[in-house]
Design a protein around this motif. Sequence first.
Motif, PDB file in Angstrom:
ATOM      1  N   PRO A 270      -3.248  -6.286  -4.067  1.00  0.00           N
ATOM      2  CA  PRO A 270      -3.356  -6.234  -2.382  1.00  0.00           C
ATOM      3  C   PRO A 270      -2.723  -7.077  -1.655  1.00  0.00           C
ATOM      4  CG  PRO A 270      -5.440  -5.933  -3.709  1.00  0.00           C
ATOM      5  CD  PRO A 270      -4.594  -6.510  -4.679  1.00  0.00           C
ATOM      6  N   TYR A 271      -2.729  -8.424  -2.249  1.00  0.00           N
ATOM      7  CA  TYR A 271      -2.068  -9.509  -1.448  1.00  0.00           C
ATOM      8  C   TYR A 271      -0.486  -9.309  -1.393  1.00  0.00           C
ATOM      9  CZ  TYR A 271      -6.029 -12.673  -0.260  1.00  0.00           C
ATOM     10  OH  TYR A 271      -7.006 -13.315   0.435  1.00  0.00           O
ATOM     11  N   ALA A 272       0.072  -8.868  -2.531  1.00  0.00           N
ATOM     12  CA  ALA A 272       1.607  -8.620  -2.711  1.00  0.00           C
ATOM     13  C   ALA A 272       1.747  -7.561  -1.831  1.00  0.00           C
ATOM     14  CB  ALA A 272       1.935  -8.295  -4.038  1.00  0.00           C
ATOM     15  N   LEU A 273       1.014  -6.569  -1.704  1.00  0.00           N
ATOM     16  CA  LEU A 273       1.107  -5.471  -0.679  1.00  0.00           C
ATOM     17  C   LEU A 273       1.282  -5.904   0.779  1.00  0.00           C
ATOM     18  CD1 LEU A 273      -1.065  -2.991  -2.462  1.00  0.00           C
ATOM     19  CD2 LEU A 273       1.442  -2.968  -2.900  1.00  0.00           C
ATOM     20  N   LYS A 274      -0.039  -6.656   1.106  1.00  0.00           N
ATOM     21  CA  LYS A 274       0.016  -7.010   2.414  1.00  0.00           C
ATOM     22  C   LYS A 274       1.145  -7.842   2.856  1.00  0.00           C
ATOM     23  CE  LYS A 274      -3.994  -9.179   3.376  1.00  0.00           C
ATOM     24  NZ  LYS A 274      -4.103  -8.578   4.840  1.00  0.00           N
ATOM     25  N   ALA A 275       1.632  -8.658   1.945  1.00  0.00           N
ATOM     26  CA  ALA A 275       2.733  -9.620   2.176  1.00  0.00           C
ATOM     27  C   ALA A 275       4.050  -8.931   2.170  1.00  0.00           C
ATOM     28  CB  ALA A 275       3.009 -10.793   1.160  1.00  0.00           C
ATOM     29  N   GLY A 276       3.924  -7.629   1.942  1.00  0.00           N
ATOM     30  CA  GLY A 276       5.385  -6.931   2.256  1.00  0.00           C
ATOM     31  C   GLY A 276       6.370  -6.807   0.858  1.00  0.00           C
ATOM     32  N   LEU A 277       5.860  -7.091  -0.013  1.00  0.00           N
ATOM     33  CA  LEU A 277       6.798  -7.456  -1.210  1.00  0.00           C
ATOM     34  C   LEU A 277       7.160  -6.047  -1.899  1.00  0.00           C
ATOM     35  CD1 LEU A 277       5.594 -10.625  -2.902  1.00  0.00           C
ATOM     36  CD2 LEU A 277       7.444 -10.367  -1.183  1.00  0.00           C
ATOM     37  N   GLY A 278       6.238  -5.153  -1.899  1.00  0.00           N
ATOM     38  CA  GLY A 278       6.582  -3.790  -2.367  1.00  0.00           C
ATOM     39  C   GLY A 278       5.226  -2.776  -2.131  1.00  0.00           C
ATOM     40  N   GLU A 279       5.316  -1.784  -2.739  1.00  0.00           N
ATOM     41  CA  GLU A 279       4.421  -0.662  -2.624  1.00  0.00           C
ATOM     42  C   GLU A 279       3.701  -0.263  -3.886  1.00  0.00           C
ATOM     43  OE1 GLU A 279       5.115   2.853   0.057  1.00  0.00           O
ATOM     44  OE2 GLU A 279       7.233   2.105  -0.240  1.00  0.00           O
ATOM     45  N   TYR A 280       2.463   0.085  -4.119  1.00  0.00           N
ATOM     46  CA  TYR A 280       1.487   0.323  -5.257  1.00  0.00           C
ATOM     47  C   TYR A 280       2.129   1.542  -5.883  1.00  0.00           C
ATOM     48  CZ  TYR A 280      -2.637   0.833  -8.117  1.00  0.00           C
ATOM     49  OH  TYR A 280      -3.654   0.809  -9.099  1.00  0.00           O
ATOM     50  N   ALA A 281       1.943   1.716  -7.202  1.00  0.00           N
ATOM     51  CA  ALA A 281       2.655   2.610  -7.723  1.00  0.00           C
ATOM     52  C   ALA A 281       1.393   3.504  -8.727  1.00  0.00           C
ATOM     53  CB  ALA A 281       3.977   2.375  -8.768  1.00  0.00           C
ATOM     54  N   ARG A 282       1.751   4.690  -9.387  1.00  0.00           N
ATOM     55  CA  ARG A 282       0.922   5.124 -10.236  1.00  0.00           C
ATOM     56  C   ARG A 282       0.672   4.291 -11.732  1.00  0.00           C
ATOM     57  NH1 ARG A 282      -0.433  10.585 -10.906  1.00  0.00           N
ATOM     58  NH2 ARG A 282       1.273  10.987  -9.381  1.00  0.00           N
ATOM     59  N   ASN A 283       1.579   3.640 -11.891  1.00  0.00           N
ATOM     60  CA  ASN A 283       1.447   2.578 -13.313  1.00  0.00           C
ATOM     61  C   ASN A 283       0.693   1.490 -12.937  1.00  0.00           C
ATOM     62  OD1 ASN A 283       3.372   1.103 -11.785  1.00  0.00           O
ATOM     63  ND2 ASN A 283       4.951   1.486 -13.453  1.00  0.00           N
ATOM     64  N   GLN A 284       0.027   1.498 -11.868  1.00  0.00           N
ATOM     65  CA  GLN A 284      -0.679   0.309 -11.284  1.00  0.00           C
ATOM     66  C   GLN A 284       0.043  -0.963 -11.171  1.00  0.00           C
ATOM     67  OE1 GLN A 284      -4.441   1.521 -12.238  1.00  0.00           O
ATOM     68  NE2 GLN A 284      -2.941   3.060 -12.050  1.00  0.00           N
ATOM     69  N   MET A 285       1.104  -1.052 -10.849  1.00  0.00           N
ATOM     70  CA  MET A 285       2.050  -2.206 -10.474  1.00  0.00           C
ATOM     71  C   MET A 285       2.654  -2.002  -9.293  1.00  0.00           C
ATOM     72  SD  MET A 285       4.191  -2.356 -14.198  1.00  0.00           S
ATOM     73  CE  MET A 285       3.166  -2.324 -15.608  1.00  0.00           C
ATOM     74  N   VAL A 286       2.993  -3.088  -8.659  1.00  0.00           N
ATOM     75  CA  VAL A 286       3.591  -3.181  -7.379  1.00  0.00           C
ATOM     76  C   VAL A 286       5.360  -2.824  -7.554  1.00  0.00           C
ATOM     77  CG1 VAL A 286       4.403  -4.499  -5.336  1.00  0.00           C
ATOM     78  CG2 VAL A 286       1.982  -4.803  -6.310  1.00  0.00           C
ATOM     79  N   ILE A 287       5.967  -1.940  -6.913  1.00  0.00           N
ATOM     80  CA  ILE A 287       7.129  -1.641  -7.069  1.00  0.00           C
ATOM     81  C   ILE A 287       8.065  -2.159  -5.906  1.00  0.00           C
ATOM     82  CG2 ILE A 287       9.084   0.146  -7.096  1.00  0.00           C
ATOM     83  CD1 ILE A 287       7.201   0.271  -9.387  1.00  0.00           C
ATOM     84  N   THR A 288       8.914  -3.192  -6.280  1.00  0.00           N
ATOM     85  CA  THR A 288       9.768  -4.033  -5.415  1.00  0.00           C
ATOM     86  C   THR A 288      11.002  -3.332  -5.210  1.00  0.00           C
ATOM     87  OG1 THR A 288      10.436  -5.362  -6.792  1.00  0.00           O
ATOM     88  CG2 THR A 288       8.282  -6.075  -6.017  1.00  0.00           C
ATOM     89  N   PRO A 289      11.563  -3.500  -4.109  1.00  0.00           N
ATOM     90  CA  PRO A 289      13.038  -2.942  -3.968  1.00  0.00           C
ATOM     91  C   PRO A 289      14.031  -3.761  -4.804  1.00  0.00           C
ATOM     92  CG  PRO A 289      12.496  -3.779  -1.903  1.00  0.00           C
ATOM     93  CD  PRO A 289      11.249  -3.678  -2.657  1.00  0.00           C
TER      94      PRO A 289
END
Length: 387
Positions: A230-249
């Motif tokens: 949740p903190y990575a998402l709030k910090a704008g680093l990426g988006e949550y994915a089906r595989n439970q991971m944060v996808i970053t550009p």
Amino acid sequence: MHNTAPQNDTDARAGIDVTDDFERFAQRNDIFTRAFWDPTVRTKQTDAFFASYRMEAAPRRGDGFGQRDFALRNASWLISDVMTDRFAQDGRREGFQAPISADTPVAPIRFDVNDLTEMSREIKKVSRFFKADLCGITSVDARWHYTARIDVRDMSDAPNDLPEGITSVIVLGHEMDADLVDTYPAATAGAATGRAYSQEAATVMQVAAYIRNLGYEAVPSMNDTALVIPYALKAGLGEYARNQMVITPEFGPRLRFSKIFTSLPLAHDVPEPLGVRAFCDICTKCAEACPVKALPFGAPEVGGANVSALKGVRKWTSDAEKCFGFWAKLASDCAICMRVCPFNRDFRKWYHRLWLRLALSPLRRAALWLDAKRGARKKPSLWWENG
């Protein structure tokens, strides 16, 4: 700490959907912590899994599971392990079941911060210097903090406190080696995980020391204290994915996250939806590839399959018991879902950046079609032979 309301504007921008049934998570219910105390999770296989990291029970079977593969994986964890074990005799397994202790005092004279945006820019520069690959900054949010930490001497609950005055969270991303990730679920691939953890241990401790030298509190943290996604998402680093991971550009799902809780005055980043959620809505490659079918196929739902699931958040949720059970069977970690993810690409190459633009656009089905033949596992033996 503050902000315990179920939902706010930042949540919406970050793709976080919190319901009225939300409950803060107890760290003892994390699947890895449960493997130490919960008889429904702890088995001879899970004991062998942990023993394999000490070369006490390393299997000898198949490409990627030989002695040198386990030796590489275990060596990659060394720096993290040394840091983690420093105060285990006091019940603190730091970086995992407790925050990392301060190795330097807070300077008695505070550096004057007159421009929050400039201070945030400087922190990102310092983070890059200490080998962080990504850095985002957001506000403290008590909802994502564990209700208690674990005393590893008897697995009892212990206070999960932070110093007074903590207002911001610096979230750092650490890239995992792409060539090793392509060999998952081999033990060889586990070296990509271990090296990232060892690097992040050094990075968070050094960045936190820099901040304390400026006269402000800074608590380095890895998997401890709070949920990092949740903190990575709030910090704008990426988006949550089906595989439970944060996808970053920048790296897709191929990285680990760490964090620093600090009283240093900082400007906060604003998350911007990119379109990953829309892509995951039509892509099920990770769920199809999971050997034990621990990943969901449908739309995001509230709750989860067992006590290791976060309650009161609408999201894709894995069956952690199935997932970790497979890890134990392998005596190594599995990240097939990371390997096969269409976003697992080297975005330094122009044609992968072109694919990314397509995937995050209304033409995402074309991007999924173009990805159909990617994600095949590479033989670990080729990693040893190449170069």
